[in-house]
Design an enzyme around this catalytic site. Structure first.
Site, PDB file in Angstrom:
ATOM      1  N   THR A  35     -22.095  91.198  25.238  1.00 19.99           N
ATOM      2  CA  THR A  35     -20.821  90.803  25.859  1.00 19.99           C
ATOM      3  C   THR A  35     -20.501  91.660  27.080  1.00 19.99           C
ATOM      4  OG1 THR A  35     -19.701  92.206  24.244  1.00 19.99           O
ATOM      5  CG2 THR A  35     -19.732  89.841  23.785  1.00 19.99           C
ATOM      6  N   ASP A  56     -30.604  98.332  22.319  1.00 18.01           N
ATOM      7  CA  ASP A  56     -29.782  97.815  21.231  1.00 18.01           C
ATOM      8  C   ASP A  56     -29.598  98.927  20.204  1.00 18.01           C
ATOM      9  OD1 ASP A  56     -28.951  96.412  18.810  1.00 18.01           O
ATOM     10  OD2 ASP A  56     -29.441  94.596  19.944  1.00 18.01           O
ATOM     11  N   LEU A  71     -19.155 102.714  21.223  1.00 14.42           N
ATOM     12  CA  LEU A  71     -18.327 101.520  21.410  1.00 14.42           C
ATOM     13  C   LEU A  71     -19.126 100.230  21.226  1.00 14.42           C
ATOM     14  CD1 LEU A  71     -16.450 103.698  22.629  1.00 14.42           C
ATOM     15  CD2 LEU A  71     -15.908 102.113  24.464  1.00 14.42           C
ATOM     16  N   ASN A  97     -27.798 105.118  13.387  1.00 12.06           N
ATOM     17  CA  ASN A  97     -28.658 105.624  14.463  1.00 12.06           C
ATOM     18  C   ASN A  97     -27.928 106.631  15.352  1.00 12.06           C
ATOM     19  OD1 ASN A  97     -30.978 104.233  13.741  1.00 12.06           O
ATOM     20  ND2 ASN A  97     -30.349 102.377  14.846  1.00 12.06           N
ATOM     21  N   LYS A 103     -26.515 114.264  14.834  1.00 12.64           N
ATOM     22  CA  LYS A 103     -26.918 115.349  13.932  1.00 12.64           C
ATOM     23  C   LYS A 103     -28.080 116.139  14.547  1.00 12.64           C
ATOM     24  CE  LYS A 103     -29.161 115.763   9.447  1.00 12.64           C
ATOM     25  NZ  LYS A 103     -29.781 114.975   8.372  1.00 12.64           N
ATOM     26  N   TYR A 143     -16.965  91.902  10.907  1.00 11.65           N
ATOM     27  CA  TYR A 143     -16.407  92.900  11.837  1.00 11.65           C
ATOM     28  C   TYR A 143     -15.610  93.956  11.065  1.00 11.65           C
ATOM     29  CZ  TYR A 143     -13.825  94.659  15.932  1.00 11.65           C
ATOM     30  OH  TYR A 143     -13.274  95.443  16.918  1.00 11.65           O
ATOM     31  N   LYS A 147     -16.896  97.769  10.384  1.00 17.08           N
ATOM     32  CA  LYS A 147     -16.186  98.918  10.950  1.00 17.08           C
ATOM     33  C   LYS A 147     -15.722  99.870   9.852  1.00 17.08           C
ATOM     34  CE  LYS A 147     -15.943  97.999  15.485  1.00 17.08           C
ATOM     35  NZ  LYS A 147     -16.296  98.915  16.578  1.00 17.08           N
ATOM     36  N   TYR A 157     -21.342 111.737   7.047  1.00 19.15           N
ATOM     37  CA  TYR A 157     -22.181 112.605   7.899  1.00 19.15           C
ATOM     38  C   TYR A 157     -21.430 113.901   8.228  1.00 19.15           C
ATOM     39  CZ  TYR A 157     -26.387 109.888   8.934  1.00 19.15           C
ATOM     40  OH  TYR A 157     -27.591 109.249   8.842  1.00 19.15           O
ATOM     41  N   THR A 173      -6.244  95.838  22.813  1.00 18.54           N
ATOM     42  CA  THR A 173      -6.268  96.402  24.158  1.00 18.54           C
ATOM     43  C   THR A 173      -6.645  95.304  25.150  1.00 18.54           C
ATOM     44  OG1 THR A 173      -6.862  98.542  23.250  1.00 18.54           O
ATOM     45  CG2 THR A 173      -7.349  98.207  25.568  1.00 18.54           C
TER      46      THR A 173
HETATM   47  P1  NAD Z   1     -16.742  94.264  24.605  1.00 23.53           P
HETATM   48  O1  NAD Z   1     -17.324  93.138  23.837  1.00 23.53           O
HETATM   49  O2  NAD Z   1     -16.301  94.029  25.999  1.00 23.53           O
HETATM   50  O3  NAD Z   1     -17.715  95.517  24.633  1.00 23.53           O
HETATM   51  C1  NAD Z   1     -18.700  95.759  23.663  1.00 23.53           C
HETATM   52  C2  NAD Z   1     -19.943  96.232  24.384  1.00 23.53           C
HETATM   53  O4  NAD Z   1     -20.943  96.563  23.402  1.00 23.53           O
HETATM   54  C3  NAD Z   1     -20.544  95.156  25.278  1.00 23.53           C
HETATM   55  O5  NAD Z   1     -20.915  95.736  26.515  1.00 23.53           O
HETATM   56  C4  NAD Z   1     -21.767  94.688  24.496  1.00 23.53           C
HETATM   57  O6  NAD Z   1     -22.788  94.159  25.331  1.00 23.53           O
HETATM   58  C5  NAD Z   1     -22.170  95.959  23.785  1.00 23.53           C
HETATM   59  N1  NAD Z   1     -22.940  95.721  22.553  1.00 23.53           N
HETATM   60  C6  NAD Z   1     -22.654  94.856  21.553  1.00 23.53           C
HETATM   61  N2  NAD Z   1     -23.585  94.942  20.595  1.00 23.53           N
HETATM   62  C7  NAD Z   1     -24.473  95.885  20.982  1.00 23.53           C
HETATM   63  C8  NAD Z   1     -25.664  96.408  20.415  1.00 23.53           C
HETATM   64  N3  NAD Z   1     -26.134  95.978  19.239  1.00 23.53           N
HETATM   65  N4  NAD Z   1     -26.337  97.377  21.101  1.00 23.53           N
HETATM   66  C9  NAD Z   1     -25.887  97.828  22.308  1.00 23.53           C
HETATM   67  N5  NAD Z   1     -24.764  97.342  22.896  1.00 23.53           N
HETATM   68  C10 NAD Z   1     -24.064  96.392  22.233  1.00 23.53           C
HETATM   69  O7  NAD Z   1     -15.513  94.798  23.714  1.00 23.53           O
HETATM   70  P2  NAD Z   1     -14.436  95.926  24.003  1.00 23.53           P
HETATM   71  O8  NAD Z   1     -13.122  95.297  23.888  1.00 23.53           O
HETATM   72  O9  NAD Z   1     -14.781  96.688  25.215  1.00 23.53           O
HETATM   73  O10 NAD Z   1     -14.624  96.840  22.706  1.00 23.53           O
HETATM   74  C11 NAD Z   1     -15.331  98.068  22.753  1.00 23.53           C
HETATM   75  C12 NAD Z   1     -15.241  98.724  21.380  1.00 23.53           C
HETATM   76  O11 NAD Z   1     -13.875  98.955  21.028  1.00 23.53           O
HETATM   77  C13 NAD Z   1     -15.845  97.881  20.259  1.00 23.53           C
HETATM   78  O12 NAD Z   1     -16.527  98.729  19.357  1.00 23.53           O
HETATM   79  C14 NAD Z   1     -14.634  97.283  19.591  1.00 23.53           C
HETATM   80  O13 NAD Z   1     -14.875  97.006  18.236  1.00 23.53           O
HETATM   81  C15 NAD Z   1     -13.603  98.371  19.765  1.00 23.53           C
HETATM   82  N6  NAD Z   1     -12.249  97.830  19.720  1.00 23.53           N
HETATM   83  C16 NAD Z   1     -11.744  97.093  20.763  1.00 23.53           C
HETATM   84  C17 NAD Z   1     -10.463  96.571  20.680  1.00 23.53           C
HETATM   85  C18 NAD Z   1      -9.853  95.775  21.801  1.00 23.53           C
HETATM   86  O14 NAD Z   1      -8.724  95.292  21.659  1.00 23.53           O
HETATM   87  N7  NAD Z   1     -10.480  95.613  22.935  1.00 23.53           N
HETATM   88  C19 NAD Z   1      -9.696  96.779  19.531  1.00 23.53           C
HETATM   89  C20 NAD Z   1     -10.247  97.505  18.488  1.00 23.53           C
HETATM   90  C21 NAD Z   1     -11.515  98.039  18.595  1.00 23.53           C
END
Ligand code: NAD
Ligand code: UDP
Length: 310
Positions: A35, A56, A71, A97, A103, A143, A147, A157, A173
């Protein structure tokens, strides 16, 4: 300081990379571009202190870094439900990972957790000591439970291996660099308003969310990463406690876009939380953090961004 940001090409991650660089850090951005987009970080590519790795997180990797912001994980229901098994793998195997790396190289690690760990909350506003009300077998579970396991891994850990951990529970956000087709409510409403389409309200629009502008959020992430305290490994809510119904949000998008708004009511998705608002006392005390950007101001910036893109 060398800092790894997984998911760094995504919405929040790209803003975080930008601020870390501005504060003088060396930033390694790791992303599988599910994404995320190169476009989000293109303006950082000329900086000698910025590095990009296509990878990944479900595959192991070893990098010599001092801090890790984890993230990587799709955040919008549309994207995390596209391949739910992969979403669980990303949260669980990705976390293992990244913790293994932390660690090994003795890096401090911050996990981007979520208000979704509270599920459809029965207490309001949500404090960090609330265990939540999560359906383990529903469409959102890949999800939410992913989490929750990631938080468990962080704590284990820490207790078992002494890894220096930080857990942030991020509440909704929004801001520039969300995807047009992201599916989350703010980007949907703004894009629909700008295109002159009906705003799609799911359910009767009385469910609530509390919306935090992205600059406030990344400020909180950096403060938490660098904070010290006896109980610093316990989760911290970061979000804006101003709470709005989706009907009110639609009105705010009308106000800030200057467009006439028509709404269309569609069925409410299963397990959609009815209310959500962070209690941010812990962040205020521990980090001296407070959100600064009110909804209308953040929405205006978001509207300008999408107007330029569309
Ligand atoms: P987003 O989808 O824009 O960003 C997620 C990023 O992670 C993307 O760049 C995607 O390509 C990358 N990604 C996904 N799976 C991956 C993998 N297996 N390996 C490597 N990269 C991978 O979403 P965001 O809103 O920027 O969210 C970022 C983080 O914050 C996430 O972990 C999300 O769960 C957390 N979060 C966001 C919100 C919000 O409101 N935006 C709320 C709670 C938690
Ligand atoms: N929502 C809506 N219209 C949309 C997209 C979402 O009414 O076009 C609602 C959704 O049902 C939820 C709220 O807005 O009640 C927030 O949804 P989002 O997907 O942004 O975040 P989350 O549900 O994960 O908090």
């Amino acid at each position: 300081m060398r800092i790894l940001v997984t998911g760094g090409a995504g919405f929040i991650g790209s803003h975080l990379c930008e601020l870390l660089l501005a504060e003088g850090g060396e930033v390694v951005c790791l992303d599988n571009f599910f994404t995320g987009r190169k476009e989000n970080i293109l303006h950082l590519m000329d900086d000698k202190r910025f590095e990009l790795i296509r990878h990944d997180v479900i595959e192991p990797i070893l990098l010599e870094v001092d801090q890790i912001y984890n993230l990587a994980c799709p955040a919008s229901p549309v994207h995390y439900q596209y391949n739910p098994v992969k979403t669980v793998k990303t949260s669980v195997m990705g976390m293992i990972n990244m913790l293994g790396m932390a660690k090994r190289v003795k890096a401090r690690i911050l996990q981007a957790s979520t208000s979704e760990v509270y599920g459809d909350p029965l207490i309001h506003p949500q404090t960090e000591d609330y265990f939540g009300n999560v359906n383990p077998i529903g469409l959102r579970s890949c999800y939410d439970e992913g989490k929750r396991v990631a938080e468990t891994l962080m704590m284990d850990y820490h207790r078992q291996n002494g890894v220096d951990t930080r857990i942030v529970r991020i509440f909704n956000t929004y801001g520039e660099r969300m995807l047009e087709n992201d599916g989350r409510v703010v980007s949907n409403f703004v894009v629909q308003a700008l295109r002159g389409e009906d705003l799609t309200i799911y359910g009767d629009g009385t469910q609530t969310r509390s919306f935090c502008y992205v600059s406030d959020l990344v400020d909180g992430l950096i403060k938490l990463m660098n904070a010290e305290a006896d109980d610093i490994h316990q989760p911290v809510n970061i979000g804006n406690p101003s709470e709005f119904t989706m009907n009110e949000l639609a009105e705010a998008v009308g106000r800030t876009s200057g467009k006439e708004i028509n709404v269309r009511y569609l069925p409410l998705p299963a397990d959609d939380p009815k209310q959500r608002r962070p209690d941010i006392s812990r962040a205020q005390q521990l980090l001296n953090w407070n959100p600064r950007v009110p909804l209308d101001e953040g929405l205006k910036k978001t509207v300008d961004y999408f107007a330029a893109r569309l």
